[in-house]
Design a protein around this motif. Sequence first.
Motif, short mmCIF file in Angstrom:
data_model
loop_
_atom_site.label_atom_id
_atom_site.label_comp_id
_atom_site.label_asym_id
_atom_site.label_seq_id
_atom_site.Cartn_x
_atom_site.Cartn_y
_atom_site.Cartn_z
N PHE A 4 0.84 -1.19 0.00
CA PHE A 4 0.00 0.00 0.00
C PHE A 4 0.87 1.24 0.00
O PHE A 4 1.63 1.48 0.93
N TYR A 6 0.81 4.92 0.47
CA TYR A 6 -0.05 6.00 0.97
C TYR A 6 0.26 7.30 0.24
O TYR A 6 1.41 7.71 0.12
N GLY A 113 -5.64 1.39 7.65
CA GLY A 113 -5.32 1.86 6.31
C GLY A 113 -4.10 1.17 5.74
O GLY A 113 -4.10 0.74 4.58
N LYS A 116 -4.69 -2.18 4.52
CA LYS A 116 -5.66 -2.16 3.40
C LYS A 116 -7.00 -2.79 3.80
O LYS A 116 -7.57 -3.58 3.07
N GLY A 118 -9.66 -0.93 4.38
CA GLY A 118 -10.73 0.00 4.03
C GLY A 118 -11.85 -0.65 3.24
O GLY A 118 -13.03 -0.43 3.52
N THR A 119 -11.49 -1.46 2.26
CA THR A 119 -12.51 -2.12 1.43
C THR A 119 -13.33 -3.10 2.25
O THR A 119 -14.55 -3.20 2.09
N ASP A 285 -9.90 7.04 -2.23
CA ASP A 285 -9.01 5.97 -1.81
C ASP A 285 -9.36 5.60 -0.37
O ASP A 285 -9.08 6.36 0.56
N THR A 286 -9.97 4.44 -0.17
CA THR A 286 -10.45 4.04 1.15
C THR A 286 -9.33 3.97 2.17
O THR A 286 -9.48 4.43 3.31
N ASN A 287 -8.22 3.40 1.78
CA ASN A 287 -7.13 3.19 2.74
C ASN A 287 -6.41 4.50 3.09
O ASN A 287 -6.05 4.72 4.24
N SER A 288 -6.24 5.37 2.10
CA SER A 288 -5.66 6.69 2.38
C SER A 288 -6.60 7.49 3.28
O SER A 288 -6.15 8.26 4.15
N LEU A 290 -8.57 6.28 5.58
CA LEU A 290 -8.41 5.77 6.95
C LEU A 290 -7.13 6.30 7.59
O LEU A 290 -7.12 6.64 8.78
#
Length: 558
Positions: A4, A6, A113, A116, A118-119, A285-288, A290
Amino acid sequence: MRSFDYKPVVVDTLFNYNKKLFSADMMSGLIVGIVALPLAIAFAIASGVSPEKGIITAIIAGLMISVFGGSKVQIGGPTGAFIVIIYGIIQQYGVEGLTIATLMAGLFLILFGLLKLGTIIKYIPYPIVVGFTSGIAVTIFTTQIKDFFGLTIGQMPAGFIDKWIVYGQSMSTIHWWSLVVGVFSVFIIALMPRISKKIPGSLVAIILMTVGVWLLKTYAGVDGIDTIGDRFTINNQLPAMVIPSVNLDVVKNLISPAITIAILGAIESLLSATVADGVTGEHYDTNSELVGQGIANLIAPLFGGIPATGAIARTMTNINNGGKTPVAGIVHAIMLLLIYLFLMPLAKFIPMACLSGVLVVVAYNMSGWRTFAILLKNPKSDVLVLIITFLLTVIFDLTIAILVGLVIACLLFMRRISETVDVRVITDEISHPEDMDVQQNNKHLIIPKSVEVYEIYGPYFFGAGNQFEELMANMGSRPKVRIIRMRKVPFVDSTGIYNLTTLCKRSQQEGIQVVLSGVRPKVEEVLDKAGFRELLGEENICNHINLALERAKQIVNG
């Protein structure tokens, strides 16, 4: 697995930034800052902290979420969803305990995050999310009855049912002027969208009711309408950074509420960003996002802030007023800072009944009662999950509701995955062309006597093993060979390996040879590591059904 990387969304948006975008972001940010002001004050007071802490949170966390988050239009700050959990933590562990729990939650969010997740969080079952939200709404509404009606109550009990018992016993102490202020506040907020959708009704209600109460006190001699200044000392000094003292015992005690804050913040922020993307057509971006939320919850509490997350109402206000990039969120934070420095002392005149009216409307909007009613028509399992989550949130507390809700979500996922697994037995012939691993020159493959063919459809884990046992128990006769076709098995987990190993060893003890057919490369690699070639023999792991049937004939003819 790809690592990931960021990268805050603000980095990309500023490459092609121009004067037109800045003008739109500036106007939207100013409006959102004004909208956020009364909500920040109301959420702080309802959470059990002083009003300036709500604004400090909106300034610092709002800035951090816009600068470090993964959504172009997300507006962050304190939200109604946190009221219940914040109040409970303060009652049990004090303000310093809340600070430590928020810092821990920030670390958890960053970890979510970076891992990963987030999803995955986005796929928490909808009935659970609605149950949480509706339960929080009912709880917020319950906490506002005292100030809305101006009731004279000493120490408020913590329990939901106990609160309503006390309210019933105290109805004779209603302060009618406070009730009038509360009712008119709700009326103004409900009416404003018909007059202007750009002017926040909560702000108009606070201004009008504050002026009205001041006039009543000054010229009509009306007493008993409590204001913020009657309960809090208001100041507009910029807070200094304070690092709390942390030890292992404190961390152990606060791990559960910290996880609750992190999960609730993740759900609400990702839900808010998803709603925003549905309107704008963008993809955040879900993980960013978070990671950005985590940074916000790491910085804000060091300056006296409370937990923060993405706020749906303020995010939608940003979109509706033309906000295009994270700069709008930055402007919103600057606007709140200016209000805090120059206008904060005036907040002492705001009536408590008016703030209660604001929160009553917030609770109504959060309740989603129409969605709740629609979900009650869904399958019984979904209805049960919805009601359990709702009741746990209302009657017990959000920490228990979150933990139980996640367990239920996992169980539901396991059940639904198990429903996708199917094991079938074939005892006579296999026809082509639906069986793609059958060689082209064979239209039908006859299964020899004393041979059973089992076909697995879906991932192989405990569900498939259970189905195997049930099918074999119902077959009655004992074959010499069991062929297990695995061409439709995309993966196998540790439980599946254990069950398949047990099945093979049990079959061998009964004098039955197991032959595997059509194993996919990835699955075969896992089985090799688990020692299946040694267990079954190289010759009993075949590429397709033709070879498996030939091998079965050899074993039968022995």
